[in-house]
Motif scaffolding. Sequence first.
Motif, PDB file in Angstrom:
ATOM      1  N   GLY A   4      -5.214  20.193  17.202  1.00  0.00           N
ATOM      2  CA  GLY A   4      -4.434  18.734  17.103  1.00  0.00           C
ATOM      3  C   GLY A   4      -4.342  18.337  18.359  1.00  0.00           C
ATOM      4  N   LEU A   5      -4.313  16.956  18.835  1.00  0.00           N
ATOM      5  CA  LEU A   5      -3.822  16.502  20.271  1.00  0.00           C
ATOM      6  C   LEU A   5      -2.740  15.677  20.300  1.00  0.00           C
ATOM      7  N   ARG A   6      -1.635  15.902  20.866  1.00  0.00           N
ATOM      8  CA  ARG A   6      -0.679  15.611  20.694  1.00  0.00           C
ATOM      9  C   ARG A   6       0.159  15.578  22.455  1.00  0.00           C
ATOM     10  N   GLN A   7       0.487  14.166  22.935  1.00  0.00           N
ATOM     11  CA  GLN A   7       1.109  14.288  24.252  1.00  0.00           C
ATOM     12  C   GLN A   7       0.320  15.057  25.221  1.00  0.00           C
ATOM     13  N   GLN A   8      -1.102  14.725  25.322  1.00  0.00           N
ATOM     14  CA  GLN A   8      -2.037  15.396  26.359  1.00  0.00           C
ATOM     15  C   GLN A   8      -1.973  17.062  26.038  1.00  0.00           C
ATOM     16  N   CYS A   9      -1.710  17.423  25.041  1.00  0.00           N
ATOM     17  CA  CYS A   9      -1.528  19.036  24.852  1.00  0.00           C
ATOM     18  C   CYS A   9      -2.389  19.199  23.561  1.00  0.00           C
ATOM     19  N   ILE A  37      -6.526   7.685  13.484  1.00  0.00           N
ATOM     20  CA  ILE A  37      -5.159   8.101  12.978  1.00  0.00           C
ATOM     21  C   ILE A  37      -4.475   8.466  14.181  1.00  0.00           C
ATOM     22  N   ARG A  38      -4.833   9.217  14.985  1.00  0.00           N
ATOM     23  CA  ARG A  38      -4.171   9.581  16.103  1.00  0.00           C
ATOM     24  C   ARG A  38      -3.427   8.567  16.947  1.00  0.00           C
ATOM     25  N   CYS A  39      -4.302   7.596  17.024  1.00  0.00           N
ATOM     26  CA  CYS A  39      -3.911   6.430  18.064  1.00  0.00           C
ATOM     27  C   CYS A  39      -2.781   5.572  17.103  1.00  0.00           C
ATOM     28  N   PHE A  40      -2.953   5.579  15.705  1.00  0.00           N
ATOM     29  CA  PHE A  40      -1.912   5.052  14.930  1.00  0.00           C
ATOM     30  C   PHE A  40      -0.493   5.591  14.774  1.00  0.00           C
ATOM     31  N   MET A  41      -0.658   7.040  14.883  1.00  0.00           N
ATOM     32  CA  MET A  41       0.414   7.728  15.236  1.00  0.00           C
ATOM     33  C   MET A  41       1.315   7.459  16.641  1.00  0.00           C
ATOM     34  N   GLN A  42       0.534   7.198  17.633  1.00  0.00           N
ATOM     35  CA  GLN A  42       0.957   7.038  18.718  1.00  0.00           C
ATOM     36  C   GLN A  42       1.680   5.734  18.822  1.00  0.00           C
ATOM     37  N   ALA A  74       5.280  17.779   9.004  1.00  0.00           N
ATOM     38  CA  ALA A  74       4.907  16.575   7.979  1.00  0.00           C
ATOM     39  C   ALA A  74       4.166  15.397   8.665  1.00  0.00           C
ATOM     40  N   TRP A  75       4.526  15.400  10.119  1.00  0.00           N
ATOM     41  CA  TRP A  75       4.092  14.098  10.769  1.00  0.00           C
ATOM     42  C   TRP A  75       2.875  14.872  11.749  1.00  0.00           C
ATOM     43  N   HIS A  94      -9.807   9.674   4.276  1.00  0.00           N
ATOM     44  CA  HIS A  94      -8.977  10.310   5.489  1.00  0.00           C
ATOM     45  C   HIS A  94      -8.041   9.173   5.851  1.00  0.00           C
ATOM     46  N   TRP A  95      -8.461   7.817   6.052  1.00  0.00           N
ATOM     47  CA  TRP A  95      -7.618   6.958   6.276  1.00  0.00           C
ATOM     48  C   TRP A  95      -6.733   6.644   5.011  1.00  0.00           C
ATOM     49  N   ALA A  96      -7.046   6.433   3.794  1.00  0.00           N
ATOM     50  CA  ALA A  96      -6.489   6.133   2.629  1.00  0.00           C
ATOM     51  C   ALA A  96      -5.457   7.317   2.296  1.00  0.00           C
ATOM     52  N   ASP A  97      -5.772   8.641   2.554  1.00  0.00           N
ATOM     53  CA  ASP A  97      -4.998   9.514   2.515  1.00  0.00           C
ATOM     54  C   ASP A  97      -3.647   9.721   3.250  1.00  0.00           C
ATOM     55  N   PHE A  98      -4.047   9.424   4.458  1.00  0.00           N
ATOM     56  CA  PHE A  98      -2.932   9.283   5.805  1.00  0.00           C
ATOM     57  C   PHE A  98      -2.018   8.193   5.491  1.00  0.00           C
ATOM     58  N   LEU A  99      -2.411   6.933   5.080  1.00  0.00           N
ATOM     59  CA  LEU A  99      -1.590   6.007   4.665  1.00  0.00           C
ATOM     60  C   LEU A  99      -0.492   6.061   3.521  1.00  0.00           C
ATOM     61  N   ALA A 100      -1.369   6.670   2.603  1.00  0.00           N
ATOM     62  CA  ALA A 100      -0.571   7.113   1.436  1.00  0.00           C
ATOM     63  C   ALA A 100       0.429   7.796   1.549  1.00  0.00           C
ATOM     64  N   ALA A 101       0.123   8.888   2.598  1.00  0.00           N
ATOM     65  CA  ALA A 101       1.285   9.995   2.743  1.00  0.00           C
ATOM     66  C   ALA A 101       2.459   9.410   3.632  1.00  0.00           C
ATOM     67  N   ILE A 102       2.046   8.493   4.272  1.00  0.00           N
ATOM     68  CA  ILE A 102       3.266   7.913   5.215  1.00  0.00           C
ATOM     69  C   ILE A 102       3.900   6.717   4.793  1.00  0.00           C
ATOM     70  N   GLY A 103       3.395   6.191   3.414  1.00  0.00           N
ATOM     71  CA  GLY A 103       4.041   5.015   2.735  1.00  0.00           C
ATOM     72  C   GLY A 103       3.502   3.590   3.316  1.00  0.00           C
ATOM     73  N   VAL A 104       2.307   3.643   3.789  1.00  0.00           N
ATOM     74  CA  VAL A 104       1.891   2.237   4.300  1.00  0.00           C
ATOM     75  C   VAL A 104       0.514   1.921   3.566  1.00  0.00           C
ATOM     76  N   ILE A 105       0.596   0.444   3.109  1.00  0.00           N
ATOM     77  CA  ILE A 105      -0.339  -0.077   2.435  1.00  0.00           C
ATOM     78  C   ILE A 105      -1.613  -0.487   3.279  1.00  0.00           C
ATOM     79  N   PRO A 106      -2.781  -0.127   2.847  1.00  0.00           N
ATOM     80  CA  PRO A 106      -3.833  -0.488   3.935  1.00  0.00           C
ATOM     81  C   PRO A 106      -4.567  -1.792   3.271  1.00  0.00           C
ATOM     82  N   ARG A 107      -4.738  -2.612   4.454  1.00  0.00           N
ATOM     83  CA  ARG A 107      -5.494  -4.096   4.004  1.00  0.00           C
ATOM     84  C   ARG A 107      -6.400  -4.141   5.020  1.00  0.00           C
ATOM     85  N   VAL A 108      -7.639  -5.168   4.698  1.00  0.00           N
ATOM     86  CA  VAL A 108      -8.429  -5.581   5.481  1.00  0.00           C
ATOM     87  C   VAL A 108      -8.727  -7.002   5.661  1.00  0.00           C
TER      88      VAL A 108
END
Length: 417
Positions: free
Chosen positions: A327-332, A159-164, A287-288, A198-212
């Motif tokens: 939380g890890l963001r921008q090496q902080c 999730i963190r890498c997807f956000m980056q 929210a992000w 966790h992955w499904a809730d994250f994508l649902a919250a940001i409006g992205v559809i999961p596929r494999v």
Amino acid sequence: MYTIRDLAAQGQSIRAIAEQTGIARNTVRTYLRGKPVAAPRPRRQSKLDPFKERIRRWVHDDRLLNCETMLERLRADGYTGSSSILRAFVTPLRPPRRSHRPARRYETTPGEQVQIDWGEFLFERDQHTHKLYGFTAVLGYSRMRFVCFVKRSDVASLIRCFMQAAEYFDGLPRVALADRMKSVLLQMDGSTPIWNAHWADFLAAIGVIPRVCRAYAPQTKGKVERTIRIVKESFWPGATFTDLDDLNRQALAWCDRRNQRVHATTRMKPLDRWVEEDLAARPTGFAWERFALEERKVTSDGFVSFDGVLYGLPASAQLTGRVVQVGLRQQCLSIWFGGQLITQHQVRSVSGVQVLHPEQFTGVPPASTRPPQPTPLGRQVSAPPIPVRRPLTEYDQLCGVTPSDRAALADQQEVAA
């Protein structure tokens, strides 16, 4: 020379002698006629000669086979020759490549899809081999690439890498296509996917559809598979870095250069096609940022463990044994509790170290000076008396009742009954 004359003495023709010895017919003819043969010309030095030993090390030790990457590094060191000389020298050094079956290319519309996947990367430190995980994301239409490296490949890191990646692409696509890894898909119930919550809730919250992708068909996400291969063949061989931050800075600069090159399939620069992607806007503020938080339990001495490093908390927070959000963001690294920011730390890349907070032990007495804890006590009480069974004759004697009186009493009771 004697071989040519011996063959001629045996009646062999000039053509047959040339075929057996591998010498040109004109040269054979010159030998047989006894004419002097011109000395071979001295070999002219190539511009690549000073770099050949280095190229051999790249191919054999670092497994670098990409000539474009070699050319970039050689140009920086003063090589002025052409790429054709380099390719002609590298081609015999390459290991044999496996054949591949043809596959039909699948294209998507702008803003439709991003493909994501992990790759494993080995590196040496202190004469020991270690492993990192490389996250790769590719926009299906523009071929914009993003690469970063982390220590873990769990769902929180995904999730963190997807956000980056979303921040690098400046938006969100409609679909995220991934491999069938446990951080994305737990199992299939017939044709129904059971997603990682966790992955499904994250994508649902940001409006992205999961596929494999289809099982045992990695070519269905071939764009990201190809990108991982390019990273392993072009960026990783011989890469040197001081820590994880330095490595990710180099990876980001490599992505910037790659995204400004003409793509072999689209014949356009990914950066030029990226303006047509029309990606959806991502959330902002908390929210992000909230999606990058993970839960951790505070140790008895006021530390929180994250990626093998212990980060301290101020003693005034009194959070020993409590569960906090990290939380890890921008090496902080930010540590939250109850929606309040407790403290922040600069991330350390080397595992096994402790990062103390300036106020971690303020007002905390040493363990040796603490008052002893009350010792638990038990209580012993007297056992209840055991009843004594006596014959009825003893009670008759105490009350002065004789056997004749007892018999008369029994007769009266029988008459009354």
